[in-house]
Scaffold this motif. Structure first.
Motif, PDB file in Angstrom:
ATOM      1  N   PRO A 385       0.813  -1.350  -0.152  1.00 50.19           N
ATOM      2  CA  PRO A 385       0.034  -0.051   0.128  1.00 50.19           C
ATOM      3  C   PRO A 385       1.001   1.181   0.126  1.00 50.19           C
ATOM      4  O   PRO A 385       0.707   2.223  -0.627  1.00 50.19           O
ATOM      5  CB  PRO A 385      -0.625  -0.196   1.416  1.00 50.19           C
ATOM      6  CG  PRO A 385      -0.958  -1.715   1.614  1.00 50.19           C
ATOM      7  CD  PRO A 385       0.468  -2.169   1.131  1.00 50.19           C
ATOM      8  N   GLY A 386       1.975   1.365   0.741  1.00 51.78           N
ATOM      9  CA  GLY A 386       3.012   2.377   0.660  1.00 51.78           C
ATOM     10  C   GLY A 386       3.425   2.773  -0.651  1.00 51.78           C
ATOM     11  O   GLY A 386       3.821   3.640  -1.000  1.00 51.78           O
ATOM     12  N   LEU A 387       3.862   1.640  -1.036  1.00 52.28           N
ATOM     13  CA  LEU A 387       4.312   1.600  -2.528  1.00 52.28           C
ATOM     14  C   LEU A 387       3.566   2.291  -3.960  1.00 52.28           C
ATOM     15  O   LEU A 387       3.742   3.099  -4.566  1.00 52.28           O
ATOM     16  CB  LEU A 387       4.933   0.333  -3.278  1.00 52.28           C
ATOM     17  CG  LEU A 387       6.284  -0.214  -2.141  1.00 52.28           C
ATOM     18  CD1 LEU A 387       6.453  -1.601  -2.858  1.00 52.28           C
ATOM     19  CD2 LEU A 387       7.359   0.891  -2.442  1.00 52.28           C
ATOM     20  N   ILE A 388       2.137   1.619  -3.662  1.00 49.15           N
ATOM     21  CA  ILE A 388       1.133   2.239  -4.539  1.00 49.15           C
ATOM     22  C   ILE A 388       0.813   3.899  -4.210  1.00 49.15           C
ATOM     23  O   ILE A 388       0.591   4.409  -5.270  1.00 49.15           O
ATOM     24  CB  ILE A 388      -0.197   1.455  -4.404  1.00 49.15           C
ATOM     25  CG1 ILE A 388      -0.010  -0.043  -4.661  1.00 49.15           C
ATOM     26  CG2 ILE A 388      -1.367   2.163  -4.976  1.00 49.15           C
ATOM     27  CD1 ILE A 388      -1.018  -0.941  -4.313  1.00 49.15           C
ATOM     28  N   GLN A 389       1.044   4.260  -3.133  1.00 48.68           N
ATOM     29  CA  GLN A 389       0.684   5.547  -2.940  1.00 48.68           C
ATOM     30  C   GLN A 389       1.736   6.743  -3.386  1.00 48.68           C
ATOM     31  O   GLN A 389       1.413   7.746  -3.676  1.00 48.68           O
ATOM     32  CB  GLN A 389       0.636   5.953  -1.457  1.00 48.68           C
ATOM     33  CG  GLN A 389      -0.390   5.226  -0.556  1.00 48.68           C
ATOM     34  CD  GLN A 389      -0.341   5.603   0.947  1.00 48.68           C
ATOM     35  OE1 GLN A 389       0.509   6.107   1.495  1.00 48.68           O
ATOM     36  NE2 GLN A 389      -1.314   5.010   1.704  1.00 48.68           N
ATOM     37  N   GLN A 395       9.787  11.866 -11.712  1.00 43.77           N
ATOM     38  CA  GLN A 395      11.488  11.627 -11.542  1.00 43.77           C
ATOM     39  C   GLN A 395      11.773  10.183 -11.534  1.00 43.77           C
ATOM     40  O   GLN A 395      12.710  10.205 -10.917  1.00 43.77           O
ATOM     41  CB  GLN A 395      11.867  12.432 -10.248  1.00 43.77           C
ATOM     42  CG  GLN A 395      11.500  13.916 -10.256  1.00 43.77           C
ATOM     43  CD  GLN A 395      12.206  14.705  -9.130  1.00 43.77           C
ATOM     44  OE1 GLN A 395      13.360  14.865  -9.132  1.00 43.77           O
ATOM     45  NE2 GLN A 395      11.346  15.467  -8.244  1.00 43.77           N
ATOM     46  N   GLY A 396      10.829   9.503 -12.412  1.00 38.51           N
ATOM     47  CA  GLY A 396      11.424   8.128 -12.296  1.00 38.51           C
ATOM     48  C   GLY A 396      10.923   7.064 -11.239  1.00 38.51           C
ATOM     49  O   GLY A 396      11.441   5.870 -11.216  1.00 38.51           O
ATOM     50  N   ILE A 397      10.632   7.677 -10.199  1.00 40.21           N
ATOM     51  CA  ILE A 397      10.227   6.824  -8.926  1.00 40.21           C
ATOM     52  C   ILE A 397       8.945   6.258  -9.162  1.00 40.21           C
ATOM     53  O   ILE A 397       9.144   4.812  -8.926  1.00 40.21           O
ATOM     54  CB  ILE A 397      10.185   7.919  -7.858  1.00 40.21           C
ATOM     55  CG1 ILE A 397      11.413   8.642  -7.358  1.00 40.21           C
ATOM     56  CG2 ILE A 397       9.593   7.007  -6.660  1.00 40.21           C
ATOM     57  CD1 ILE A 397      11.242   9.645  -6.455  1.00 40.21           C
ATOM     58  N   ASN A 398       8.039   6.838  -9.757  1.00 42.47           N
ATOM     59  CA  ASN A 398       6.754   6.046  -9.972  1.00 42.47           C
ATOM     60  C   ASN A 398       7.192   4.815 -10.996  1.00 42.47           C
ATOM     61  O   ASN A 398       6.373   3.816 -10.900  1.00 42.47           O
ATOM     62  CB  ASN A 398       5.856   6.765 -10.482  1.00 42.47           C
ATOM     63  CG  ASN A 398       5.972   7.670 -11.614  1.00 42.47           C
ATOM     64  OD1 ASN A 398       7.016   7.403 -12.071  1.00 42.47           O
ATOM     65  ND2 ASN A 398       5.148   8.606 -12.088  1.00 42.47           N
ATOM     66  N   SER A 399       7.834   5.112 -12.054  1.00 42.06           N
ATOM     67  CA  SER A 399       7.902   3.981 -13.010  1.00 42.06           C
ATOM     68  C   SER A 399       8.781   2.639 -12.620  1.00 42.06           C
ATOM     69  O   SER A 399       8.459   1.744 -12.723  1.00 42.06           O
ATOM     70  CB  SER A 399       8.947   4.641 -14.399  1.00 42.06           C
ATOM     71  OG  SER A 399       9.989   5.117 -13.948  1.00 42.06           O
ATOM     72  N   MET A 400       9.665   3.005 -11.727  1.00 42.42           N
ATOM     73  CA  MET A 400      10.397   2.191 -10.867  1.00 42.42           C
ATOM     74  C   MET A 400       9.743   1.251  -9.855  1.00 42.42           C
ATOM     75  O   MET A 400       9.849  -0.223  -9.838  1.00 42.42           O
ATOM     76  CB  MET A 400      11.937   2.728 -10.165  1.00 42.42           C
ATOM     77  CG  MET A 400      12.904   1.523  -9.790  1.00 42.42           C
ATOM     78  SD  MET A 400      13.355   0.477 -11.214  1.00 42.42           S
ATOM     79  CE  MET A 400      14.215   1.981 -12.111  1.00 42.42           C
ATOM     80  N   GLY A 423      -5.467  -2.424  -3.568  1.00 41.86           N
ATOM     81  CA  GLY A 423      -5.880  -1.029  -4.341  1.00 41.86           C
ATOM     82  C   GLY A 423      -5.068  -1.038  -5.676  1.00 41.86           C
ATOM     83  O   GLY A 423      -5.178   0.196  -5.905  1.00 41.86           O
ATOM     84  N   LEU A 424      -4.485  -1.853  -6.243  1.00 41.94           N
ATOM     85  CA  LEU A 424      -3.659  -1.681  -7.149  1.00 41.94           C
ATOM     86  C   LEU A 424      -4.382  -0.990  -8.683  1.00 41.94           C
ATOM     87  O   LEU A 424      -4.081  -0.336  -9.170  1.00 41.94           O
ATOM     88  CB  LEU A 424      -2.697  -2.771  -7.655  1.00 41.94           C
ATOM     89  CG  LEU A 424      -1.662  -2.567  -8.719  1.00 41.94           C
ATOM     90  CD1 LEU A 424      -0.842  -1.254  -8.528  1.00 41.94           C
ATOM     91  CD2 LEU A 424      -0.783  -3.679  -8.830  1.00 41.94           C
ATOM     92  N   LEU A 425      -5.740  -1.987  -8.753  1.00 39.56           N
ATOM     93  CA  LEU A 425      -6.442  -1.510  -9.619  1.00 39.56           C
ATOM     94  C   LEU A 425      -6.920  -0.198  -9.894  1.00 39.56           C
ATOM     95  O   LEU A 425      -6.845   0.347 -11.059  1.00 39.56           O
ATOM     96  CB  LEU A 425      -7.836  -2.473  -9.821  1.00 39.56           C
ATOM     97  CG  LEU A 425      -7.374  -3.983 -10.202  1.00 39.56           C
ATOM     98  CD1 LEU A 425      -8.597  -4.904  -9.726  1.00 39.56           C
ATOM     99  CD2 LEU A 425      -7.091  -4.135 -11.675  1.00 39.56           C
ATOM    100  N   SER A 426      -7.214   0.430  -8.788  1.00 35.47           N
ATOM    101  CA  SER A 426      -7.748   1.706  -8.798  1.00 35.47           C
ATOM    102  C   SER A 426      -6.754   2.611  -9.129  1.00 35.47           C
ATOM    103  O   SER A 426      -6.692   3.712  -9.848  1.00 35.47           O
ATOM    104  CB  SER A 426      -8.439   2.321  -7.460  1.00 35.47           C
ATOM    105  OG  SER A 426      -7.472   1.975  -6.578  1.00 35.47           O
ATOM    106  N   ALA A 427      -5.482   2.282  -8.550  1.00 32.11           N
ATOM    107  CA  ALA A 427      -4.186   3.176  -8.778  1.00 32.11           C
ATOM    108  C   ALA A 427      -3.925   3.087 -10.141  1.00 32.11           C
ATOM    109  O   ALA A 427      -3.528   3.995 -11.004  1.00 32.11           O
ATOM    110  CB  ALA A 427      -2.890   2.699  -8.023  1.00 32.11           C
ATOM    111  N   LEU A 428      -4.045   1.865 -10.794  1.00 38.11           N
ATOM    112  CA  LEU A 428      -3.734   1.710 -12.486  1.00 38.11           C
ATOM    113  C   LEU A 428      -4.659   2.537 -13.181  1.00 38.11           C
ATOM    114  O   LEU A 428      -4.209   3.067 -14.361  1.00 38.11           O
ATOM    115  CB  LEU A 428      -3.939   0.383 -12.916  1.00 38.11           C
ATOM    116  CG  LEU A 428      -2.614  -0.466 -12.345  1.00 38.11           C
ATOM    117  CD1 LEU A 428      -2.740  -2.053 -12.607  1.00 38.11           C
ATOM    118  CD2 LEU A 428      -1.273  -0.281 -12.710  1.00 38.11           C
TER     119      LEU A 428
END
Length: 507
Positions: A385-389, A395-400, A423-428
């Protein structure tokens, strides 16, 4: 907690001037180390004279060329005033123009070498100080003038005087970047075994260990280091000594560990095959120290200089992971808490130092790429969950981070179900709307794995995923359009015709 300890005899004058000088020197060296985070950086160090520890001594660096010439002539005859003249010469040699003037004096360097090898211990130290001031010169043509002195500087690395040894080390370190000829000569004269013996004999002396690390790091940044220098280093005892400095003992201090960690980074990033470092346990040692540092950061302890150690450690671990055979990974990185540490570092430095956060995510990606155990740890320790947030960050953080989540989804069907519950689907659905084409492509890759490996189709459709992909299909081109079409035709449209959307259960 962790402290970037300062070496006492690097201090300057007493009172307000002393504090100002210490602050400027500390900020300068911190800036040099910070600059290494983004590029390899060759730097020079200047140790202040012991005499400047006493009040009333000024630092006049503009003595002028004429003073140097006069002092040179006065030094040639021996006498009781020679020590004082050497002291004056060392201060005069802080002037760049005076440095050039001195090396142009016939037999100028030979005079200093003679005093360096003489029987008078005080004059030897003063001569070494003069050579050190010269080595800090911004003029690259000064370094070749040191060739008569280099054998003696190397010999004195095995001496008993800590201050003298440290002075010789920093002088040698300053010379390494300026001249290929000098560097080749130092290698031929045995600088690598000399450094190995020095750090072994002085391993309990913080100042000397730090100086050895600095000098070696200067060598390792040479353009031909991978071919000429690193093989010699790996064949010596230096790797084991460098790793021994990476101790989680806060009493040992950060400064020596920082220098040694950068040495290990320069080695690991220059070699395609890091089997020698892996055999020495470098991955285990570096990752264990990261666990300790990450734990400290998670508790809110961010001592001065800690990030300067974290950066080379991250790069070492990331590079070594790419060289480590998959079958040996769990042995080389045995502590699952490394994922907790990496997530803590990522969160702690996200705003202040995003480059460091990105490197933490990169290591996490390398760690999860071939290990189901570390992917499982992210889920069981509730770190996802912390990573999804963090997916909205640029700055390349989200893609990594998305690559890390893709690694997790790729491993097991059960992991895909758990990712959807996090909650990854809603994040996608949000990342698919981004302008960043890489993020959109990665999002569709992760979405594909979720839709294939788990009952997430209904949830995605309920969140408006169908219309979102249709918009991408009609407004994009090339590979992104093809991916969107494939997802629609093979995984979503057939589902929507078979199900009543008003009665789709939540997964």
């Amino acid at each position: 907690m962790w402290r970037l300890k300062k070496v006492g005899h690097k201090a300057g004058r007493q009172g307000d001037s002393l504090e100002e000088l210490k602050f400027k020197r500390r900020e300068h060296e911190k800036a040099l180390r910070q600059a290494r985070r983004d590029r390899q950086l060759v730097s020079k160090r200047l140790l202040l004279n012991d005499d400047e520890n006493h009040p009333g001594v000024t630092m006049d660096t503009n003595s002028g060329e004429q003073d140097v010439v006069s002092l040179f002539h006065k030094l040639q005859p021996s006498g009781p005033e020679r020590e004082a003249r050497l002291k004056a010469l060392s201060k005069a040699l802080r002037d760049p123009s005076a440095q050039i003037t001195f090396i142009k004096q016939e037999n100028g360097m030979h005079l200093l070498v003679g005093l360096l090898t003489g029987s008078d211990a005080t004059c030897r130290l003063r001569a070494a100080r003069c050579l050190h001031e010269l080595s800090h010169s911004p003029h690259t043509n000064v370094a070749p003038a040191f060739l008569p002195a280099t054998p003696y500087l190397l010999t004195y690395l095995s001496g008993q005087s800590t201050k003298f040894t440290e002075l010789c080390l920093y002088t040698l370190g300053n010379l390494c970047p300026d001249s290929d000829v000098v560097r080749e000569k130092l290698l031929a004269q045995g600088i690598i075994p000399a450094l190995a013996n020095c750090i072994e004999n002085q391993r309990h002396n913080l100042a000397v260990v730090e100086a050895v690390g600095f000098t070696l790091s200067q060598l390792l940044q040479a353009k031909d280091a991978a071919e000429k220098i690193i093989p010699m280093v790996l064949a010596s005892s230096l790797p084991s000594h460098l790793l021994s400095v990476l101790t989680p003992d806060p009493k040992f201090g950060l400064a020596p560990a920082i220098e040694c960690a950068w040495c290990l980074h320069y080695i690991s990033c220059s070699m395609k095959d890091n089997r020698v470092l892996l055999a020495h346990g470098a991955l285990l040692q570096c990752s264990s120290l990261l666990v300790s540092l990450g734990g400290a950061v998670a508790e809110g302890n961010k001592e001065e200089g800690m990030e300067l150690l974290i950066c080379p450690l991250l790069r070492c671990v990331g590079n070594l992971l790419s060289s480590c055979p998959v079958k040996d990974l769990n042995t080389q990185v045995s502590d699952l808490r490394i994922v907790v540490a990496l997530c803590a570092l990522l969160q702690a430095y996200l705003q202040a130092q995003p480059a460091l956060a990105r490197e933490s995510a990169w290591v996490l990606n390398n760690l999860t790429a071939h290990s189901s155990a570390f992917c499982s740890a992210l889920l069981t320790l509730n770190l996802v969950p912390g990573l999804i947030q963090l997916l909205p960050f640029s700055q390349g953080i989200n893609s990594m981070i998305l690559r890390v989540l893709a690694n997790v989804a790729h491993k097991k069907k059960e992991f895909c179900v758990q990712l959807a519950r996090c909650g990854l689907l809603s994040a996608l659905c949000a990342t698919l709307k981004m302008a960043d084409q890489e993020m959109v492509t990665l999002s569709m890759d992760v979405l594909f794995m979720l839709l294939v490996n788990g009952p997430q189709v209904a949830e995605f459709v309920r969140q408006g995923g169908l219309s979102l992909l249709e918009a991408i299909q009609y407004n994009s081109e090339g590979e992104i359009r093809q991916r969107a079409t494939h997802l629609l035709e093979h995984h979503l449209l057939s589902y929507s015709t078979d199900c009543s959307l008003d009665n789709i259960p939540c997964s």
